[in-house]
Scaffold this active site. Structure first.
Site, PDB file in Angstrom:
ATOM      1  N   CYS A  57      -2.847 -18.226   1.670  1.00 26.66           N
ATOM      2  CA  CYS A  57      -4.212 -18.431   1.227  1.00 26.66           C
ATOM      3  C   CYS A  57      -4.530 -19.913   1.390  1.00 26.66           C
ATOM      4  O   CYS A  57      -3.640 -20.761   1.263  1.00 26.66           O
ATOM      5  CB  CYS A  57      -4.486 -18.084  -0.233  1.00 26.66           C
ATOM      6  SG  CYS A  57      -4.172 -16.361  -0.641  1.00 26.66           S
ATOM      7  N   ARG A  65      -3.947 -19.877   7.212  1.00 29.19           N
ATOM      8  CA  ARG A  65      -3.129 -19.572   6.038  1.00 29.19           C
ATOM      9  C   ARG A  65      -3.362 -18.164   5.505  1.00 29.19           C
ATOM     10  O   ARG A  65      -2.673 -17.710   4.600  1.00 29.19           O
ATOM     11  CB  ARG A  65      -3.425 -20.581   4.920  1.00 29.19           C
ATOM     12  CG  ARG A  65      -3.151 -22.008   5.299  1.00 29.19           C
ATOM     13  CD  ARG A  65      -3.551 -22.931   4.183  1.00 29.19           C
ATOM     14  NE  ARG A  65      -2.676 -22.798   3.045  1.00 29.19           N
ATOM     15  CZ  ARG A  65      -1.553 -23.475   2.875  1.00 29.19           C
ATOM     16  NH1 ARG A  65      -1.160 -24.344   3.777  1.00 29.19           N
ATOM     17  NH2 ARG A  65      -0.812 -23.300   1.803  1.00 29.19           N
ATOM     18  N   TRP A 104      -4.815 -14.384   1.966  1.00 24.53           N
ATOM     19  CA  TRP A 104      -3.757 -13.517   2.494  1.00 24.53           C
ATOM     20  C   TRP A 104      -3.334 -12.675   1.302  1.00 24.53           C
ATOM     21  O   TRP A 104      -2.764 -13.187   0.344  1.00 24.53           O
ATOM     22  CB  TRP A 104      -2.596 -14.363   3.013  1.00 24.53           C
ATOM     23  CG  TRP A 104      -1.548 -13.555   3.686  1.00 24.53           C
ATOM     24  CD1 TRP A 104      -1.588 -13.060   4.963  1.00 24.53           C
ATOM     25  CD2 TRP A 104      -0.285 -13.147   3.141  1.00 24.53           C
ATOM     26  NE1 TRP A 104      -0.431 -12.369   5.232  1.00 24.53           N
ATOM     27  CE2 TRP A 104       0.381 -12.407   4.142  1.00 24.53           C
ATOM     28  CE3 TRP A 104       0.348 -13.332   1.917  1.00 24.53           C
ATOM     29  CZ2 TRP A 104       1.640 -11.852   3.946  1.00 24.53           C
ATOM     30  CZ3 TRP A 104       1.602 -12.771   1.721  1.00 24.53           C
ATOM     31  CH2 TRP A 104       2.236 -12.041   2.731  1.00 24.53           C
ATOM     32  N   ASN A 106      -4.133 -19.999  -4.657  1.00 22.70           N
ATOM     33  CA  ASN A 106      -3.112 -19.744  -3.635  1.00 22.70           C
ATOM     34  C   ASN A 106      -1.777 -19.619  -4.363  1.00 22.70           C
ATOM     35  O   ASN A 106      -1.344 -20.561  -5.025  1.00 22.70           O
ATOM     36  CB  ASN A 106      -3.074 -20.925  -2.648  1.00 22.70           C
ATOM     37  CG  ASN A 106      -1.844 -20.880  -1.750  1.00 22.70           C
ATOM     38  OD1 ASN A 106      -1.320 -19.820  -1.467  1.00 22.70           O
ATOM     39  ND2 ASN A 106      -1.394 -22.045  -1.323  1.00 22.70           N
ATOM     40  N   GLY A 107      -1.141 -18.445  -4.249  1.00 21.85           N
ATOM     41  CA  GLY A 107       0.143 -18.257  -4.915  1.00 21.85           C
ATOM     42  C   GLY A 107       0.198 -16.897  -5.583  1.00 21.85           C
ATOM     43  O   GLY A 107      -0.571 -15.994  -5.236  1.00 21.85           O
ATOM     44  N   GLU A 129      13.854 -16.064  19.833  1.00 23.68           N
ATOM     45  CA  GLU A 129      12.558 -16.724  19.689  1.00 23.68           C
ATOM     46  C   GLU A 129      11.526 -16.121  20.653  1.00 23.68           C
ATOM     47  O   GLU A 129      10.364 -15.928  20.291  1.00 23.68           O
ATOM     48  CB  GLU A 129      12.722 -18.241  19.914  1.00 23.68           C
ATOM     49  CG  GLU A 129      11.454 -19.064  19.861  1.00 23.68           C
ATOM     50  CD  GLU A 129      10.686 -18.984  18.542  1.00 23.68           C
ATOM     51  OE1 GLU A 129      11.200 -18.404  17.569  1.00 23.68           O
ATOM     52  OE2 GLU A 129       9.540 -19.464  18.518  1.00 23.68           O
ATOM     53  N   LYS A 150       8.074 -14.452  19.352  1.00 21.92           N
ATOM     54  CA  LYS A 150       6.746 -14.890  19.828  1.00 21.92           C
ATOM     55  C   LYS A 150       5.937 -13.683  20.277  1.00 21.92           C
ATOM     56  O   LYS A 150       4.776 -13.529  19.913  1.00 21.92           O
ATOM     57  CB  LYS A 150       6.846 -15.879  21.011  1.00 21.92           C
ATOM     58  CG  LYS A 150       7.248 -17.294  20.688  1.00 21.92           C
ATOM     59  CD  LYS A 150       6.234 -18.076  19.896  1.00 21.92           C
ATOM     60  CE  LYS A 150       6.370 -17.892  18.424  1.00 21.92           C
ATOM     61  NZ  LYS A 150       7.307 -18.643  17.668  1.00 21.92           N
ATOM     62  N   GLU A 160       5.020 -11.147  17.284  1.00 18.93           N
ATOM     63  CA  GLU A 160       4.084 -11.575  16.227  1.00 18.93           C
ATOM     64  C   GLU A 160       2.651 -11.722  16.718  1.00 18.93           C
ATOM     65  O   GLU A 160       1.721 -11.571  15.950  1.00 18.93           O
ATOM     66  CB  GLU A 160       4.564 -12.844  15.514  1.00 18.93           C
ATOM     67  CG  GLU A 160       4.403 -14.133  16.269  1.00 18.93           C
ATOM     68  CD  GLU A 160       4.800 -15.359  15.448  1.00 18.93           C
ATOM     69  OE1 GLU A 160       4.521 -15.411  14.256  1.00 18.93           O
ATOM     70  OE2 GLU A 160       5.413 -16.269  16.034  1.00 18.93           O
ATOM     71  N   HIS A 199      27.355  -2.700  23.433  1.00 12.25           N
ATOM     72  CA  HIS A 199      27.854  -2.137  22.171  1.00 12.25           C
ATOM     73  C   HIS A 199      26.804  -1.262  21.485  1.00 12.25           C
ATOM     74  O   HIS A 199      26.909  -0.983  20.305  1.00 12.25           O
ATOM     75  CB  HIS A 199      28.307  -3.269  21.241  1.00 12.25           C
ATOM     76  CG  HIS A 199      29.433  -4.061  21.816  1.00 12.25           C
ATOM     77  ND1 HIS A 199      30.707  -3.564  21.961  1.00 12.25           N
ATOM     78  CD2 HIS A 199      29.454  -5.314  22.347  1.00 12.25           C
ATOM     79  CE1 HIS A 199      31.488  -4.479  22.535  1.00 12.25           C
ATOM     80  NE2 HIS A 199      30.741  -5.550  22.782  1.00 12.25           N
ATOM     81  N   LYS A 259       0.231 -18.491   8.608  1.00 14.93           N
ATOM     82  CA  LYS A 259       1.013 -19.626   9.096  1.00 14.93           C
ATOM     83  C   LYS A 259       2.039 -20.098   8.068  1.00 14.93           C
ATOM     84  O   LYS A 259       3.177 -20.380   8.403  1.00 14.93           O
ATOM     85  CB  LYS A 259       0.053 -20.765   9.450  1.00 14.93           C
ATOM     86  CG  LYS A 259       0.719 -22.024   9.948  1.00 14.93           C
ATOM     87  CD  LYS A 259       1.200 -21.853  11.365  1.00 14.93           C
ATOM     88  CE  LYS A 259       1.861 -23.084  11.926  1.00 14.93           C
ATOM     89  NZ  LYS A 259       2.668 -22.738  13.108  1.00 14.93           N
TER      90      LYS A 259
HETATM   91  C1  AGP Z   1       6.746 -18.489  13.867  1.00 15.96           C
HETATM   92  O1  AGP Z   1       6.008 -18.289  14.988  1.00 15.96           O
HETATM   93  C2  AGP Z   1       6.292 -17.939  12.622  1.00 15.96           C
HETATM   94  N1  AGP Z   1       4.980 -17.597  12.491  1.00 15.96           N
HETATM   95  C3  AGP Z   1       7.180 -18.005  11.422  1.00 15.96           C
HETATM   96  O2  AGP Z   1       8.314 -17.254  11.728  1.00 15.96           O
HETATM   97  C4  AGP Z   1       7.599 -19.388  10.896  1.00 15.96           C
HETATM   98  O3  AGP Z   1       8.418 -20.015  11.817  1.00 15.96           O
HETATM   99  C5  AGP Z   1       8.305 -19.221   9.529  1.00 15.96           C
HETATM  100  O4  AGP Z   1       7.412 -18.649   8.627  1.00 15.96           O
HETATM  101  C6  AGP Z   1       8.832 -20.517   9.003  1.00 15.96           C
HETATM  102  O5  AGP Z   1       7.822 -21.438   8.790  1.00 15.96           O
HETATM  103  P1  AGP Z   1       8.121 -22.977   8.529  1.00 15.96           P
HETATM  104  O6  AGP Z   1       8.754 -23.510   9.764  1.00 15.96           O
HETATM  105  O7  AGP Z   1       6.779 -23.582   8.264  1.00 15.96           O
HETATM  106  O8  AGP Z   1       9.039 -23.046   7.359  1.00 15.96           O
END
Ligand code: AGP
Length: 611
Positions: free
Chosen positions: A2, A29, A78, A104-105, A484, A488, A491, A507, A606
């Site tokens: 949020c 956010r 969020w 937020n929280g 990674e 990418k 997500e 395996h 984010k």
């Molecule tokens: C990555 O593309 C993400 N959206 C997510 O996995 C992110 O890396 C993770 O939430 C950690 O965030 P931070 O690096 O701000 O701690």
């Protein structure tokens, strides 16, 4: 998650558009719903909130003629408690529509507080945890007749994490901000004050900020501020000048922040070279205490989440190779189950510096009496401030939900750290350091040459974007590249994608492979090239469609690949920084072709400030 934003001025700015622009910069956010509350100059509230994006809120606002005003708050959500709906959108009000709160929280004890307030006659209109805050302030104000004391009593009763912005129609010149565990920043302007969850929202207005610490309350008026703790004791806080400029948080000519941030990678690496390499030496461990700490440990545990964890896994290969210290890597959310002793250094890696899982891992380590070294992007973020030592990655603001430039910057720092530590421990000689420094200096050019392949990658995306499953394979130091690359893609495009250690395919997962599976094989020239080739061949034999990321002039991989993306040949330990670039671009183009909202993928945000 949020995003919250607040503004109080003297009439020099249009409050509605100031809040909306602030919220747009915080939309990364959370984007389930958005809302604003403004007190007009006659002391009336204008509250508008809508399910959906800020663009939906803006559309709704077109039907309102907002009278002159000087103060307001806004929120982009969020959802945690309560479904995504207009009713659950913030701001939330008390029974008499006098107090408005954005949050937020998570308030963990909200059900018990809600019941207490219902018993006293309060009527709730949402399913959120936030609404209890407005009602509780109202309740205390009945007896106290002191607004600030009522806020203090209220926040002391809340369990959980919260950053709040609060308005009260009886105090139309006062904006209150509260922080406990969720970030909140005050921007000090000229006859105006701002509150925001993150720096980019404040950047267009002022570079002078105060970062609230945990359990602090800010009372803001247009030209003065007071900060106190939850007991009402006044605090003296330092004003900081932000180094970032407003442009850094703009999209510029790019259609998306993600693409802009992918293209910024050469510049970010250059910045880190300038900052941390001088006269043939790495400068990360100049601090005597940090150096001593690292030299005294015989184990490192890296705890992080998502992309930052993947960078940490690359770091594991680097540190073990160059500095010969065993390294474990763990999801921050699983870190509490690990054993750590006083010979272990805990390392936290985070772009935002606000990820709650990572922050909790850090706090746990501190509770066990351990010192923590963090690798962080956002200066003065919670993780940076609570760590014993911080190394910044200097990536500038990263706004796209998919982390890109922070990832390569994190690996760059881990590479510097591994080499410097290896040198200090006597495992790496000066000649090797000189060799790596000269190879590292080439990286910005190497990455630019990979970015130049964007059109080819777009063509590959065009060919494969309708597939619903992808597999990513890598081995050794490019195993995390596979993780990674898959993260990418999944997500931002919502395609099911799995990253695997190439050697593990036989395996089990090999059973999945048929002619409908695109398999991305990351196999640049490294010590595990031949082994990875064999694993790729096993996929090829089963009909899998191989897209390979390989070093230039690799005829062998070409023979078994449907598509081949060539990257310049670099030293093995630099390959993860280069081989991820085409995978970031591939994910970006596939998501675009599938019509996905690249910068704001569904269901996630984010910064994850909930555990
Ligand atoms: C990555 O593309 C993400 N959206 C997510 O996995 C992110 O890396 C993770 O939430 C950690 O965030 P931070 O690096 O701000 O701690």
């Amino acid at each position: 998650m949020c995003g919250i934003f607040g503004y109080v001025g003297k009439g020099q700015k249009d409050v509605e558009s100031t809040i909306i622009v602030g919220l747009e910069r915080l939309e990364y956010r959370g984007y389930d719903s958005a809302g604003i509350a403004i007190i007009d100059d006659n002391g009336n509230f204008i509250i508008v909130k809508r399910k959906g994006r800020i663009s939906d809120l803006k559309k709704a606002l077109e039907n309102y003629n907002i009278p002159p005003s000087k103060i307001g708050i806004g929120h982009t959500r969020w959802a945690t408690h309560g479904k995504v709906s207009d009713e659950n959108a913030h701001p939330h009000l008390d029974s008499n529509n006098k107090i408005a709160v954005v949050h937020n929280g998570i308030i963990e004890n909200y059900l018990e507080l809600k019941q207490e307030l219902i018993d006293k006659g309060h009527v709730f209109t949402s399913e959120t945890d936030t609404e209890v805050i407005a009602h509780m302030i109202e309740e205390y104000q009945k007896y106290e007749n002191d607004y600030i004391k009522s806020v203090l009593y209220t926040v002391k009763r809340l369990k959980g994490t919260f950053a709040l912005a609060i308005l009260n129609r009886e105090y139309p010149d006062m904006l209150i901000g509260v922080r406990k565990d969720s970030p909140l920043i005050i921007g000090i302007g000229n006859g105006e004050m701002f509150l925001a969850s993150d720096i980019p929202a404040i950047l267009p207005h002022t570079k002078r900020i105060i970062i609230l610490d945990n359990e602090e309350i800010a009372i803001l008026k247009s030209d003065k501020y007071q900060i106190m703790d939850f007991d009402g004791n006044l605090k003296n806080k330092q004003i900081k000048e932000i180094e970032w400029d407003a442009q850094m948080a703009e999209k510029g000519p790019y259609p998306h922040f993600m693409l802009k941030e992918i293209y910024e990678q050469p510049e970010v690496i250059e910045r880190n070279i300038d900052k941390y390499i001088r006269d043939g030496e790495f400068l990360l461990l100049k601090d005597h205490n940090l150096r001593k700490l690292l030299l005294n440990k015989n184990r490192i545990v890296i705890q992080a989440a998502g992309t930052s964890l993947h960078a940490g896994i690359v770091g594991r290969y680097l540190i073990e190779h160059f500095a010969k210290i065993p390294v474990d890597t763990d999801y921050s959310s699983e870190f509490s189950h690990r054993i750590v002793d006083d010979k272990t250094l805990v390392m936290a890696i985070s772009q935002s510096g606000e990820t709650m899982d990572t922050l909790e891992g850090l706090r746990l380590a501190k509770k066990l009496g351990l010192e923590v070294l963090s690798i962080v992007n956002v200066v003065d973020s919670s993780i940076a401030r609570e760590s014993d030592y911080v190394i910044y990655i200097n990536a500038g603001p990263e706004i796209g939900v998919a982390s890109t430039k922070a990832y390569t910057a994190q690996i760059t720092i881990l590479l510097f750290l591994a080499l410097e530590l290896g040198y200090l421990k006597g495992f790496v000689d000066k000649k090797t350091i000189d060799y790596y420094i000269s190879e590292i200096r080439k990286l910005p050019y190497v990455i630019s040459s990979v970015l130049y392949k964007d059109t080819q990658i777009q063509y590959i995306a065009q060919k494969f974007h309708k597939h619903n499953h992808f597999m990513f394979l890598g081995r050794g130091i490019n195993y995390p590249t596979a993780l990674e690359g898959a993260l990418k893609l999944k997500e931002i495009s919502y395609i099911h994608a799995t990253g695997y250690a190439a050697g593990e395919m036989k395996h089990g997962p090999l059973a999945l492979i048929d002619e409908n599976w695109p398999v991305v094989v990351i196999n640049p020239k490294t010590s595990v090239y031949e082994k990875t080739f064999s694993n790729a061949h096993e996929v090829y034999t089963r009909g899998g469609k191989i897209i390979s990321v390989v070093s230039e002039r690799d005829e062998k991989m070409k023979e078994i690949s449907q598509e081949i993306i060539e990257i310049p040949e670099v030293d093995e330990f630099l390959t993860p920084i280069v081989s991820i670039i085409p995978l970031q671009l591939l994910a970006y183009h596939i998501a675009n072709l599938r019509g996905c909202d690249v910068d704001k993928p569904r269901n996630i945000a984010k910064v994850i400030t909930v555990p």
